[in-house]
Design a protein around this motif. Sequence first.
Motif, PDB file in Angstrom:
ATOM      1  N   ASN A 167      73.972 124.848  47.752  1.00  0.00           N
ATOM      2  CA  ASN A 167      73.288 125.929  47.032  1.00  0.00           C
ATOM      3  C   ASN A 167      73.231 125.643  45.540  1.00  0.00           C
ATOM      4  O   ASN A 167      72.198 125.860  44.890  1.00  0.00           O
ATOM      5  N   LEU A 168      74.342 125.162  44.984  1.00  0.00           N
ATOM      6  CA  LEU A 168      74.365 124.831  43.559  1.00  0.00           C
ATOM      7  C   LEU A 168      73.353 123.738  43.221  1.00  0.00           C
ATOM      8  O   LEU A 168      72.747 123.752  42.142  1.00  0.00           O
ATOM      9  N   ARG A 169      73.163 122.813  44.147  1.00  0.00           N
ATOM     10  CA  ARG A 169      72.278 121.670  43.930  1.00  0.00           C
ATOM     11  C   ARG A 169      70.830 121.952  44.344  1.00  0.00           C
ATOM     12  O   ARG A 169      69.998 121.045  44.363  1.00  0.00           O
ATOM     13  N   ASP A 170      70.556 123.209  44.676  1.00  0.00           N
ATOM     14  CA  ASP A 170      69.187 123.623  45.047  1.00  0.00           C
ATOM     15  C   ASP A 170      68.641 122.861  46.246  1.00  0.00           C
ATOM     16  O   ASP A 170      67.436 122.569  46.318  1.00  0.00           O
ATOM     17  N   VAL A 171      69.533 122.527  47.179  1.00  0.00           N
ATOM     18  CA  VAL A 171      69.069 121.934  48.433  1.00  0.00           C
ATOM     19  C   VAL A 171      68.355 123.034  49.219  1.00  0.00           C
ATOM     20  O   VAL A 171      68.917 124.122  49.406  1.00  0.00           O
ATOM     21  N   PRO A 172      67.125 122.805  49.675  1.00  0.00           N
ATOM     22  CA  PRO A 172      66.387 123.846  50.416  1.00  0.00           C
ATOM     23  C   PRO A 172      67.199 124.377  51.591  1.00  0.00           C
ATOM     24  O   PRO A 172      67.870 123.607  52.287  1.00  0.00           O
ATOM     25  N   ALA A 173      67.142 125.687  51.831  1.00  0.00           N
ATOM     26  CA  ALA A 173      67.951 126.327  52.876  1.00  0.00           C
ATOM     27  C   ALA A 173      67.717 125.696  54.239  1.00  0.00           C
ATOM     28  O   ALA A 173      68.650 125.533  55.033  1.00  0.00           O
ATOM     29  N   ARG A 174      66.457 125.315  54.534  1.00  0.00           N
ATOM     30  CA  ARG A 174      66.145 124.749  55.843  1.00  0.00           C
ATOM     31  C   ARG A 174      66.739 123.355  56.037  1.00  0.00           C
ATOM     32  O   ARG A 174      66.809 122.859  57.169  1.00  0.00           O
ATOM     33  N   GLU A 175      67.153 122.710  54.928  1.00  0.00           N
ATOM     34  CA  GLU A 175      67.723 121.359  55.010  1.00  0.00           C
ATOM     35  C   GLU A 175      69.234 121.329  54.871  1.00  0.00           C
ATOM     36  O   GLU A 175      69.851 120.289  55.079  1.00  0.00           O
ATOM     37  N   GLN A 176      69.828 122.452  54.513  1.00  0.00           N
ATOM     38  CA  GLN A 176      71.253 122.440  54.184  1.00  0.00           C
ATOM     39  C   GLN A 176      72.141 122.026  55.353  1.00  0.00           C
ATOM     40  O   GLN A 176      73.059 121.222  55.201  1.00  0.00           O
ATOM     41  N   LYS A 177      71.867 122.551  56.531  1.00  0.00           N
ATOM     42  CA  LYS A 177      72.692 122.215  57.695  1.00  0.00           C
ATOM     43  C   LYS A 177      72.640 120.719  57.976  1.00  0.00           C
ATOM     44  O   LYS A 177      73.665 120.073  58.247  1.00  0.00           O
TER      45      LYS A 177
END
Length: 359
Positions: free
Chosen positions: A100-110
């Motif tokens: 989240n801090l690194r602005d990784v898109p939510a759909r890619e985080q997992k």
Amino acid sequence: MLEVKQVSKLYENDRGVHNIDFSMQRGEIVGFLGPNGAGKTTTMRMITGYLNPTHGQIWVDGHSMADNPKKARRKIGYLPETPPLYPEMTVQAYLRFIANLRDVPAREQKLRVGEAIDKLGLQGREKQIIRSLSKGYKQRLGLAQAILHQPDLLILDEPTSGLDPKQIIEIRQLIHELGENHTVLLSTHILPEINAICNRVLIINQGRVVLDERPEHLGRTMGETFEVSLEVKGPRERILTELRSLETVAEVKEVDAPSDAATIAAPVAQDVFITDDAVAEAATTEPVSAAAETVKLLVTSADRSDIREALFFRLAGAGYPILEMKRESLSLEDIFLKLTTDEPAEVDSTPKEEVDTDA
């Protein structure tokens, strides 16, 4: 990938770094060396945007750290000497927080979290509280957070500090693998680590770059002569005469005992390729008696050229078998000490602002 142009961080007591200038290409793993207080950590903090330079420019993949800091920082993964971990969180929760801090898109985080866990060998520890991890696994988790957003440039400050030998080997292997997809700037005090991992060496002393070279060219850069240690079977005087008659040989020294040989710079073994004709010529000479003495020598080239082939042909032609041949070379430790042993001048101990020095 990285350009550091005439960067300085100056303090009232003249500590800091002065006109640091170097660049890194994609795919390089660069070892960043220097004694304590030389300015390594200060330099890395400026590269990552944690400190602003007094003057100079830093560019990361074409983005200026001064003009476009957000874009530049997105290209960087940073592992400080003490990993920035939250001990009360689980491994998985921490990596999601970093995503989240690194602005990784939510759909890619997992997917990204799973890839980092797999790559850093953290499988089975996703639900473990960070406080309970060993130091080696904390270092792995620190590396995981550094690569989570898929940066192009990794800045690693003493990544193997305080680890046991097994953990050091594991982390070195991980860094080597990360170097296949990332550009890596690695700060370390463990000099064999540089030989094991890096394809370039950068040495800083008293805030200034004193060496920037590939490991295989270090001896040439330091003006090193070409020397070969030999162990030859045969009469001492005749062997010395044969070798001293070669125009390409400047000096021949006898090494009387192994303890004397140990004072010479650490040898770097290199293969010597022998032709079939040379073997045939040696076979036609009269064999040396099994009772013949063994002579240990240090032979110096007259013009820094490789003299190993000439030594082989001369001794083979004379019928004196070479039991061992090694090229002697300055070790990285020798070069490091040679470049960093100057005592700094006395300075006022009261800084104008807080001074960042290496641990």
